[in-house]
Structure formats: structure tokens, C-alpha cells
Motif scaffolding. Structure first.
Motif, PDB file in Angstrom:
ATOM      1  N   THR C 258       0.823  -1.242  -0.150  1.00  0.00           N
ATOM      2  CA  THR C 258       0.130  -0.027  -0.067  1.00  0.00           C
ATOM      3  C   THR C 258       0.779   1.319  -0.001  1.00  0.00           C
ATOM      4  O   THR C 258       0.360   2.413  -0.250  1.00  0.00           O
ATOM      5  CB  THR C 258      -1.121   0.131   1.344  1.00  0.00           C
ATOM      6  N   ASN C 259       2.171   1.317   0.182  1.00  0.00           N
ATOM      7  CA  ASN C 259       3.023   2.399   0.263  1.00  0.00           C
ATOM      8  C   ASN C 259       2.467   3.095   1.384  1.00  0.00           C
ATOM      9  O   ASN C 259       2.372   4.661   1.088  1.00  0.00           O
ATOM     10  CB  ASN C 259       3.147   2.975  -1.039  1.00  0.00           C
ATOM     11  N   GLY C 260       1.770   2.904   2.493  1.00  0.00           N
ATOM     12  CA  GLY C 260       0.985   3.665   3.577  1.00  0.00           C
ATOM     13  C   GLY C 260      -0.047   4.218   3.060  1.00  0.00           C
ATOM     14  O   GLY C 260      -0.587   4.840   4.232  1.00  0.00           O
ATOM     15  N   ALA C 261      -0.953   3.883   2.116  1.00  0.00           N
ATOM     16  CA  ALA C 261      -2.080   4.509   1.857  1.00  0.00           C
ATOM     17  C   ALA C 261      -3.146   4.018   2.855  1.00  0.00           C
ATOM     18  O   ALA C 261      -3.071   2.735   3.393  1.00  0.00           O
ATOM     19  CB  ALA C 261      -2.457   4.306   0.292  1.00  0.00           C
ATOM     20  N   ASN C 262      -4.271   4.489   2.712  1.00  0.00           N
ATOM     21  CA  ASN C 262      -5.336   3.986   3.685  1.00  0.00           C
ATOM     22  C   ASN C 262      -5.122   4.038   5.322  1.00  0.00           C
ATOM     23  O   ASN C 262      -5.816   3.195   5.646  1.00  0.00           O
ATOM     24  CB  ASN C 262      -5.737   2.721   3.256  1.00  0.00           C
ATOM     25  N   GLY C 263      -4.050   4.877   5.632  1.00  0.00           N
ATOM     26  CA  GLY C 263      -3.809   4.841   7.031  1.00  0.00           C
ATOM     27  C   GLY C 263      -3.253   3.499   7.363  1.00  0.00           C
ATOM     28  O   GLY C 263      -3.344   3.023   8.590  1.00  0.00           O
ATOM     29  N   THR C 264      -2.416   2.701   6.470  1.00  0.00           N
ATOM     30  CA  THR C 264      -1.774   1.522   6.963  1.00  0.00           C
ATOM     31  C   THR C 264      -0.343   1.434   7.375  1.00  0.00           C
ATOM     32  O   THR C 264       0.389   0.804   7.472  1.00  0.00           O
ATOM     33  CB  THR C 264      -1.866   0.484   5.668  1.00  0.00           C
ATOM     34  N   GLU C 265      -0.092   2.945   7.388  1.00  0.00           N
ATOM     35  CA  GLU C 265       1.555   3.253   7.907  1.00  0.00           C
ATOM     36  C   GLU C 265       1.735   2.549   9.193  1.00  0.00           C
ATOM     37  O   GLU C 265       0.981   2.861  10.235  1.00  0.00           O
ATOM     38  CB  GLU C 265       1.596   4.773   7.751  1.00  0.00           C
ATOM     39  N   SER C 266       2.880   1.863   9.376  1.00  0.00           N
ATOM     40  CA  SER C 266       3.429   1.383  10.410  1.00  0.00           C
ATOM     41  C   SER C 266       4.391   2.365  10.930  1.00  0.00           C
ATOM     42  O   SER C 266       4.952   3.156  10.367  1.00  0.00           O
ATOM     43  CB  SER C 266       4.138  -0.056  10.449  1.00  0.00           C
ATOM     44  N   VAL C 267       4.685   2.305  12.473  1.00  0.00           N
ATOM     45  CA  VAL C 267       5.732   3.085  13.007  1.00  0.00           C
ATOM     46  C   VAL C 267       7.026   3.074  12.066  1.00  0.00           C
ATOM     47  O   VAL C 267       7.804   4.145  11.982  1.00  0.00           O
ATOM     48  CB  VAL C 267       5.973   2.602  14.330  1.00  0.00           C
ATOM     49  N   SER C 268       7.412   1.860  11.703  1.00  0.00           N
ATOM     50  CA  SER C 268       8.879   1.714  11.008  1.00  0.00           C
ATOM     51  C   SER C 268       8.482   2.661   9.872  1.00  0.00           C
ATOM     52  O   SER C 268       9.486   3.159   9.317  1.00  0.00           O
ATOM     53  CB  SER C 268       8.854   0.253  10.593  1.00  0.00           C
ATOM     54  N   PHE C 269       7.425   2.432   8.947  1.00  0.00           N
ATOM     55  CA  PHE C 269       7.175   3.235   7.954  1.00  0.00           C
ATOM     56  C   PHE C 269       7.386   4.755   8.064  1.00  0.00           C
ATOM     57  O   PHE C 269       8.093   5.598   7.148  1.00  0.00           O
ATOM     58  CB  PHE C 269       5.949   2.554   7.241  1.00  0.00           C
TER      59      PHE C 269
END
Lengths: 438, 281, 317
Positions: C258-269
Motif C-alpha cells: 500500500t505504500n502507506g495509503a489508507n492509513g496502513t502506515e506502521s511506525v517503521s514506515f
């Protein structure tokens, strides 16, 4: 016990020798690559169908051994290309002589001192006869800082048969609302790019610009004083149009993850009869005919027009993209690099690049080239589109601006004219003042 | 054990085994199938190709993507082998000391290894990047080998020390009593006992280094040092806007082959390596 | 490290101590010295590649420093931390990371236990085949796994939608389905690791105990609950600890899918994006330090809270 420890000790020198050998091997392998002979210029290129490598070869041949140009491939995503280059340049890397730069990132590179200066006379020469948007794209604070190479723009692509059935006249300007209406009536879709990536900023910027707005009003102001124009009536009108697109039946499947490639697939499959996209879709369609996934008659049904407008009264503002050549500030051969850049952007090479790789030229004259016209029947439309094209915000903080837009306007279906532009402006301001994460 | 089981139980466990096979191999089969699809099949939404084609493999070995892929393959193999070698050698000494000698700080070393093993890799990427660009290690092999040690060394120490603890070291003394010299006793008795553990540790370390992505994308920028996982994320189609699904799948299959070969050859060792430490030797 | 340095005289004695019947203290000293000589290099390398960078990160996190604007580097104290901790994005990515961690580890534990049981009891003819198969996800590159799962669920290339009759459902179009696919890939890849650790634990449970319980008339389920599981508690805890911290670092799958889209970002990301994309070294370092503190906190919870005894699990006495 003691005897065992002795035997272990006896083994140690051998192991240490292996370790040292490994380390030597590692450094040795890393060190190779320096060679004597004529200077080698390295040109960091964005991915294409091999055109830039071919041009590098041609220009190398033309110098008759004074220098060689080698190409090094950058990642696919424009933002990733920037990351790779910036990281090298921040390390004062002298190995970057030439780089293919996406125009929105040029101000950042120029401001950080990553670009070698381009002398007045060369600047005049390389911008002579170049389409206006590409000149703008290679300029920062009134100075030409890069050499225009090729200029990209999005067109409105359509299936002639469907447009005709819908009674949509595409010989003149068309608005998004008209498109939505026609697509809905014909039970088809409009392939626009809604993925959370640079493609989304391209769309938003084009719609805002066509509504008469400007996202960043003072692009060269210090970061904490930047004035933004997105949160005004025109920005809100743009949000309204985008809301209409995303929430209509014509939005099509998976708008939230759709990139340029997925749009092209939809259009080829016939699931979308309208599409806003870069000209690569045309050679892609030709390739699909060769592969047997697209019929020749479907390709013959491809039509093209200028990018849609927001309102009938205001002109459309098609996206501007492409590549300009930057000279690395830490290059050991800036003069040769400049010379090479001039060779690369020759009219002949631009025509070759256009025809073989589908990347439109920055020089206006190339569009009259017979080969170009034959390969790209829409060449004159592309030139017209480039003349009207609106660049994305040219600011050293483009990454922040673009990332914020991608954050606040994605998914497109959630865009709200009352809140989205205002939120975008708030976040950009807070991020630039370093009060917020991004 | 088999003899005691009823036929029904046998069938049950066999079915369970079959389920595991499907579980483990299905996604692999999918990516293999995808890589063998002709371009016209890529978007057909079917599991299997309708027309088999090696087009995607041609693309990565001789075509447009070969420059990116082949150099990445060379980098990955070289960097991972060297990192594995260094970490196994270092871990061998440390593990021997931990397993056989009494000294203060033993727990400290094991705890450090544990702490390093669970360390969030991303946390050290930034400072390493900053340091590397200053001392010229950025985008070089050593620039990746050194951080790879943070991945491979702790697991090597843990696995090896667990393994060494199980070696019946008394046998060495017994051999000496039987008249063997120190060296002979070591070579004939200890080395054969320790070698499988060392070897297994090396394989596991290699897997871990081979898998790295964060260091790979952050500390490299050209084909000089970029490893395969990073290159996979950077693959491109015939233009910047086209996604090379086929080429990525083919490359994914190619980089999985060494892993599968190692597993096929040494599966017993690898499982033993991961489990023996806890089992009574 | 101070224990490695011995006074010259002591060294002398330590050397002579390796004689036939050495005095206890001298012998202990020699052993101590040898121990550190052997283990020292590995210890030093580990510190060098982690402790030094994290200290550097702590230092950098106190500055306002953008890589493209090195002239304006300035000391700002704890401002970066304040910016991060007052920003919803940080807390959201922390919650997302915790969600992924809890879901994947819970599923993996159950699934991994099942796999371990099957492997433990499988027919000897089948066992090598199963073992080989299960090692493949364990050893496959995470990025490859991410691509395989992404392509399987993607609208254009994927077979999942036709198989499940989902039409044009976009798995990567919103938060929940994206997380589901990310977790699936994560679970598929790492369950074998857990199951192998659990298998080791299973092997530790003595057959005599099992037999005794059997004789006492305990059913299979009772034996599992009363004998097997309690006896492999240490193995379970170690597996849990390792996988929890590993899952907490989730990055590769998100980057690819997702490359961080839709609020799927993790802390590492988040940390990656601040430093590598935005080039805000100061802010990114602060995120990195916070991530590190989270990991320390989780480990402390496990070790103190759940009393995970690592030495026991590894067969140490």
C-alpha cells in the motif's frame, strides 16, 4: 579443559585470516570501477524503453573519444528517484554528472545547491524554441537551472464510437461534468488516477489550475511564510469537481489504487471509454495489438482531445511533466556534462526519443517532424496541450506539498469541498513550520 | 511411533500434512504461474496461464530489466555470503566461550545478542546513512555487509551457543585418554560434532541477510551495491508509468530458487538448527 | 568490557595457570580472559552496529536538520519529540502497528501450534516433505511474499476476486481489507518460524509424562492442555517474544502493498518516510528513538511481566 581452550586458540589465526580476506575482498570489489582513459560521465536516468541509453551511446560516439556517457537507472516512482538522487548529492557525490530530473523537484535541487550553474549563453540556447511549460519547468527564481529534454502532458483519451453514441463533441473544449454525464449515460467509466502517489497530485493540480486557482502562491518564500491559494473559492470548486468524479458511477473500479498503468489497462479492456493519461498509452496500445490483447479496430477507435476543463468558460490546464537534465554540482567534469546535455537534447535525439519511447519532445519544432507525426498522430494535440499546461507547485518544499495533497485528497471519494482544501492548507502550513509530522 | 497409530489417525495426520503442503506452496505456485504467463495473460485474473511463455524471464536476463536485475543478483549473493561468513566466524568464537567457559559477562553477551536481534532496523538506518555518506561507505558492499552483521550475528550466536552446549565435550578428553593429540581429538571428535551446527547457522544467517529490504533500499542507490529485494521494488516496465508485473514475478522466482535449493538439500539440518538447541542432545 | 583487562602480572599467572592442576582463582582468571578474547569481537561488533547508531540517533533527534538545507541546522531540544507525540499520525501508526502485531502473532501462535503438532506426529515418510515445504515460506524473501500476495488480491492480476466471486472489490482501496492482506502475507511468511520453535518445545515434553497421562486415561485434549502446553511454556513464550518484536517492525509488506495509503502506515514506515523521503533527519531520528523505546518497553513487559526465561528456553541450566 585447558587443552581444549588451547586447541581453539590454535584455530584462531586461520579464522582471522579468513575474516581479513573477506574484508579485503569486500573492499576490493567495491573499489573496482575506477579506470583510466577518457573521462566517463554518469547520467542517472529514469526508466524508459532504452531510449536514454541509446542517446548516451550516440552522444558518446559523436565526441570521438573525448568522453563517454554511462547511464545508471533510477527507480520507477518519481518520488523514489528524487530520494536516490538527493541522498547521493547530500553526500557531495562527484559521480553524478548528469541527471534526469522530474520538473517539480528542480527547485529543491537548485535551492540546495545540487545543480551546477548553466551559463547565460547556454541557457538561451537550450531554451530557444522550447515549449513554454518546459521552459518554466527548468527555471528557478528566474534562472534556467536545467536543460529541457522532453515534456510530457496528459490528454483526454476516448473511444470515438462511445463519444459519438453519447453525442459528445470533443473537437472543442469539454468539461468534467459533460464527461461524467456522457460516461454515465453510456454506462462506461472515466479512467482517472486516484492512487495515493504523485499521480494524484497531478490530477488535483490540473483541476485546481483549471478552476483558476494556484496551490502555492509564493513558492520561493521561506517555509514558514509560504502563502497558499488552495483554500479559496477556486480550490473548493476544484474539490467539488473531483468529488463529482469520484462519487459518480463513472468513477469505475478501484479508483483509490488506480495508477497510470491500471487506467491504461481499463481503457484497453474497454471498461473505460474515457481516460486522462500520458501519451505512453498509445504505444502501449500498439504493443497490446501485437500481443493480441487489443484488436486493431479498438486501437483505431482511440480518440484524443485536450484535457477536460472545470467550467465551460475557463480553459483547461493540462498536467505538465517530463524530464529536464540537471548537471551535478559536484561533478568533476561540469563542462563536459553541459556539453553532453546539449548533445542529448538535440532536435534529432528528441525526435528519436519521441518516436521510439513515446516521450514527447520539449522543442516545438520536433512536432512537425514527419516521423513523429506518423508515429504519433496526436503530436499536434500534445504540443497544444503543452502550451496550455500548468506546472505543479514549483517550490523547494514540493515533496511536503505533494505528500500533503496525497494525504488529504485520498481517497478521492472522501473529498469534501467545505473541508478538504482548508485542511490541505492547514497541514501544509503546519508541516512547513515543522509543527506536524507528515 | 508410526506402528502405534491407528489407520484413522494415520490418515488424519497425513491430511494435516497435505494441508501444510498446500499452505506452504500455494503462494509460491502462484508467483511461478504468474511469471510464466504471456503478457496477454497477466491480467486474465486466472491462477494458471492459458499460454506458457518465457518472455518474462527473457526480460530480466537479456531484456530491459537485465541491467538492474543481474547486478542486483550479483550484489545480493556476494554481500550475503560475506556477511554470513563473517558473522559465523565471530559467532563461533563467542558461542564456544559461552558454551564452555565460565566468565563474567556471559549473560551480558547473550542479552546483547538478544537486544540486537530485536532491534528495530529502521532506527539505525538514518544514523548509518549519515555516517556512511561521510566516510564513503554509502552505496558500497561493505556499507551493507556491516549493518547485515546486526541481523546475522545475534542469531548466529544464539543458535551456535545452543548447539555447542549440546556437544559432549567429554568425548574430546576421552579421545585424548585413548592417545590422540589435542589437535587430533579436536579434529576427529569435536569438528564433526560442531560442523553441522556451524553449517546450519550459516544457512540461517544467509536467509536472514538475503531477506533484508530496509538496509537495501536506504543505504544504496545504484547497481553498485543494490541487493535484489530493493531492486524488485524498483523494477520498471517499458515506460515509467507501466508496471512490470511479469518481470517482477520472474525475478521473484529466480531469487527464490537458491533458497529452495538450500532447503531441499539441508532441510533436516535447518530444522535441527532451529530446534536442537532446545532439545536434549 | 573492563573484566577483560588484567594486570600484566595477572596475565603472567594466568598463562602459567593452564598447567596441570592450577589454583582455582588463576584458572578462573585464565578462563575469564579467554572467554572475553573469544566472545569480545562479536560483542564489540554488535555494539558497534547498533549501540553507536542509536546513540547517534538520540543526538540527531535534538536538532532541526533537513538534509537539503544543512546551513539551517539548529538545536531544538526536545521539540521534535513534542511534535511527534502531539501528532495523531504517530499514534495512528502506533495503533496500526500494534493491531498488525496482535492479529498476526495470535493467528500465528494457533496456526503454528497446529503445524508443529502435525510435524511432530507426521508419518516418518511424510516428515521430510512437510519440513521442506514449511521452510519455504520461512526462508522466502518478504518482498517476494508481499508481491505474491499483492498480485493475488490485485484487481487486474489477481485470481482471488473471481474465486471468491467478489467482482471488482478493491482489496487495497480501504483500511480493513488492506490490513487483512498485509496480515495474510505476514502470517504466511512467519508462521513456520513460530511452528519450528514450538516443535522444539514439543520435543522437549517427555514422552514418559505423555505415556503416564495416557495410562491415567487422559484424553488427547486433556493431555494437550494439562501436559503438553504447560511443559512447553518456555518455548511458547520465546516464540511469542521473538515474533511480537519482529511483527512490531513490520515494514516490507506495507511498503510493497500500500505504500502507506489508507492509513496502513506502521511506525517503521513513518520513520522511514521522515528521514528517507522527507530528509528531515532530526524528526526522523526522533521517531526512530521512540520506536526503539517501544521495543524496549515490549521486551521489558515480556521478560518481567510474563517472566520469560530465555536461558531456560535455550537449554541453559
Amino acid at each position: 579443559m585447558a587443552s581444549q581452550s588451547r586447541s581453539v586458540r590454535a584455530r584462531r589465526p586461520r579464522a582471522w585470516a579468513g575474516l581479513v580476506a573477506a574484508a579485503l575482498l569486500a573492499t576490493g570489489l567495491a573499489a573496482c570501477g575506477t579506470e583510466s582513459g577518457p573521462p566517463t560521465l554518469s547520467w542517472y536516468i529514469n526508466p524508459d524503453s532504452g531510449g536514454q541509453a541509446e542517446i548516451a551511446g550516440r552522444c558518446t560516439a559523436a565526441t570521438q573519444g573525448r568522453y563517454r556517457i554511462e547511464t545508471t537507472l533510477l527507480p520507477r516512482e518519481a518520488s523514489a528517484q528524487r530520494e536516490q538522487l538527493v541522498r547521493r548529492l547530500a553526500a557531495n557525490d562527484s559521480s553524478i554528472d548528469l541527471m534526469s530530473l522530474d520538473p517539480p523537484f528542480i527547485p529543491e535541487f537548485a535551492e540546495a545547491g545540487f545543480l551546477a550553474e548553466i551559463p547565460e549563453d547556454v541557457a538561451t540556447e537550450v531554451t530557444d524554441g522550447v515549449v513554454e511549460s518546459a521552459v518554466q519547468g527548468s527555471t528557478w527564481e528566474g534562472r534556467v537551472v536545467t536543460v529541457p529534454f522532453w515534456a510530457n502532458t496528459q490528454l483526454l483519451w476516448y473511444r470515438k464510437s462511445v463519444a459519438q453514441a453519447a453525442g459528445l463533441d470533443l473537437s472543442g473544449p469539454v468539461t468534467w461534468d459533460q464527461l461524467i454525464e456522457a460516461a454515465t449515460a453510456q454506462n462506461t467509466t472515466i479512467a482517472a488516477q486516484g492512487i495515493r502517489a504523485e499521480a494524484l497530485t497531478v490530477l488535483v493540480n490540473a483541476v485546481v489550475a483549471s478552476a483558476g486557482g494556484t496551490i502555492v502562491l509564493t513558492p520561493d518564500a521561506p517555509p514558514d511564510e509560504v502563502e497558499l491559494g488552495i483554500d479559496d473559492a477556486r480550490g473548493r470548486r476544484a474539490a467539488e469537481v473531483i468529488q463529482n468524479i469520484a462519487n459518480s458511477a463513472a468513477a469505475g473500479p478501484a479508483l483509490n489504487t488506480r495508477n497510470e498503468d491500471a487506467s491504461a489497462t481499463l481503457f484497453e479492456q474497454g471498461a473505460a471509454a474515457f481516460m486522462v493519461n500520458w501519451p505512453f498509452v498509445f504505444p502501449r496500445g500498439q504493443g497490446a495489438v501485437e500481443d493480441g490483447t487489443l484488436t486493431q479496430s479498438a486501437l483505431d477507435d482511440y480518440g484524443w482531445a485536450l484535457y477536460p476543463a472545470v467550467d465551460a468558460g475557463t480553459p483547461s490546464a493540462p498536467p505538465y511533466g517530463g524530464i529536464n537534465l540537471g548537471i551535478g554540482a559536484f561533478s568533476e567534469h561540469p563542462d563536459l556534462a553541459l556539453e553532453a546535455a546539449q548533445c542529448i537534447v538535440s532536435a534529432e535525439n528528441q525526435a528519436y526519443y519521441f518516436v521510439t519511447n513515446g516521450n514527447p519532445a520539449a522543442l516545438e519544432s520536433v512536432y512537425d517532424d514527419q516521423e513523429v507525426v506518423q508515429a504519433f498522430p496526436m503530436a499536434s494535440t500534445i504540443r497544444e496541450s503543452l502550451r496550455r499546461a500548468a506546472p505543479r507547485p514549483q517550490t523547494p518544499y514540493y515533496n511536503e506539498v505533494s505528500s500533503t495533497i496525497q494525504r488529504t485528497w485520498h481517497p478521492l471519494g472522501s473529498v469534501n469541498p467545505a473541508t478538504t482544501p482548508a485542511r490541505t492548507a492547514d497541514i501544509i502550513r503546519a508541516v512547513l513550520r515543522k509543527e506536524d509530522l507528515l | 511411533m508410526d506402528r502405534q497409530l491407528s489407520t484413522r489417525a494415520k490418515v488424519g495426520w497425513a491430511l494435516g500434512g497435505l494441508a501444510i503442503l498446500v499452505y506452504a506452496l500455494f503462494p509460491v505456485a502462484w508467483i511461478v504461474s504468474l511469471s510464466l504467463k504471456a503478457p496477454s495473460d497477466l491480467s486474465n485474473q486466472q491462477f494458471l496461464p492459458t499460454r506458457f511463455s518465457l518472455e518474462n524471464y527473457r526480460e530480466i536476463f537479456t531484456g530491459n530489466a537485465s541491467e538492474l536485475f543481474l547486478s542486483a543478483l550479483r550484489n545480493s549473493v556476494g554481500i550475503c555470503l560475506i556477511a554470513t561468513f563473517i558473522s559465523v566466524v565471530l559467532a563461533m568464537f563467542a558461542a564456544y566461550a559461552i558454551a564452555r567457559l565460565e566468565f563474567p559477562g556471559k549473560r551480558l553477551i547473550l542479552s546483547t545478542a538478544l537486544a540486537v536481534a530485536i532491534f528495530p532496523v529502521i532506527s539505525i538506518v538514518t544514523p548509518l546513512f549519515n555516517l556512511w555518506r561521510q566516510i564513503g561507505l554509502y552505496d558500497t558492499w561493505p556499507g551493507l555487509i556491516i549493518p547485515y552483521l546486526s541481523l546475522t550475528l545475534p542469531i548466529s550466536i544464539w543458535t551456535l551457543s545452543a548447539f555447542f552446549r549440546e556437544i559432549p565435550w567429554e568425548m574430546e578428553q576421552a579421545a585424548q585418554v585413548d592417545g590422540a593429540t589435542n589437535w587430533q581429538a579436536f579434529r576427529k571428535v569435536i569438528v564433526p560434532l560442531a560442523a553441522p551446527g556451524v553449517f546450519t547457522t550459516a544457512i540461517i544467517s544467509f536467509f536472514i541477510a538475503w531477506n533484508d529490504f530496509v538496509y537495501g533500499i536506504s543505504l544504496t542507490s545504484t547497481e553498485r551495491a543494490r541487493p535484489v529485494p530493493a531492486a524488485l521494488a524498483f523494477f520498471t516496465g517499458s515506460s515509467q508509468f507501466e508496471l512490470p508485473t511479469g518481470a517482477i514475478s520472474a525475478a521473484a522466482v529466480i531469487v527464490t530458487i537458491p533458497v529452495v535449493v538450500l532447503i531441499l538439500l539441508f532441510q533436516r539440518r535447518i530444522v535441527a538448527g532451529l530446534t536442537n538447541g532446545a532439545v536434549k542432545g | 568490557m573492563s573484566s577483560t583487562t588484567l594486570a600484566p602480572g595477572e596475565q603472567e599467572r594466568a598463562r602459567t595457570a593452564s598447567g596441570r592442576r592450577p589454583g582455582l582463582t588463576d584458572r578462573a582468571k585464565a578462563e575469564r580472559r579467554l572467554g572475553w578474547m573469544l566472545a569480545g569481537p562479536a560483542f564489540a561488533v554488535m555494539l558497534l552496529v547498533t549501540a553507536y547508531p542509536i546513540l547517534q540517533a538520540v543526538y540527531e533527534s535534538l536538532f532541526d536538520f533537513r538534509l537539503t538545507d544543512p546551513d539551517n541546522r539548529s538545536f531544538t531540544g526536545l521539540t521534535n519529540y513534542w511534535v511527534i507525540l502531539t501528532d495523531w499520525i504517530w499514534w495512528r501508526s502506533l495503533l496500526v502497528t500494534l493491531l498488525i502485531t496482535v492479529v498476526t502473532v495470535a493467528v500465528e501462535l494457533v496456526l503454528g501450534f497446529g503445524l508443529a503438532l502435525v510435524m511432530h506426529r507426521a508419518l516418518t515418510t511424510l516428515r521430510p516433505i512437510i519440513r521442506t515445504a514449511i521452510l519455504i515460506p520461512y526462508a522466502i524473501i518478504t518482498v517476494v511474499s508481499a508481491f505474491a500476495w499483492q498480485y493475488a488480491f490485485a484487481l487486474d492480476t489477481g485470481f482471488v476476486n473471481p474465486w471468491l466471486n467478489l467482482g471488482a472489490f478493491n482489496w487495497f482501496g480501504s483500511f480493513s481489507p488492506s490490513i487483512v492482506v498485509i496480515c495474510l502475507s505476514e502470517i504466511w511468511k512467519t508462521t513456520p518460524f513460530i511452528s519450528l520453535l514450538l516443535l522444539a518445545g514439543l520435543a522437549q515434553v517427555s514422552e514418559d509424562l505423555q505415556e503416564a497421562a495416557k495410562v491415567d486415561g487422559a484424553t488427547w485434549w486433556e493431555r494437550l492442555r494439562k501436559v503438553t502446553i504447560p511443559n512447553m511454556k518456555a518455548a511458547i513464550m520465546v516464540a511469542l517474544l521473538f515474533r511480537t518484536l519482529d511483527a512490531f517492525r513490520v515494514f516490507d509488506n506495507i511498503f510493497i502493498m500500500t505504500n502507506g495509503a489508507n492509513g496502513t502506515e506502521s511506525v517503521s514506515f513513518l520513520a522511514y518516510r521522515q528521514t528517507i523521503s522527507r530528509l528531515e533527519i532530526g524528526l526522523g531520528s526522533a521517531v526512530s528513538v521512540l520506536l526503539f523505546l517501544c521495543v524496549v518497553l515490549i521486551s521489558a513487559l515480556f521478560i518481567k511481566g510474563f517472566k520469560v526465561d530465555l536461558s531456560q528456553a535455550r537449554g541453559e541450566k
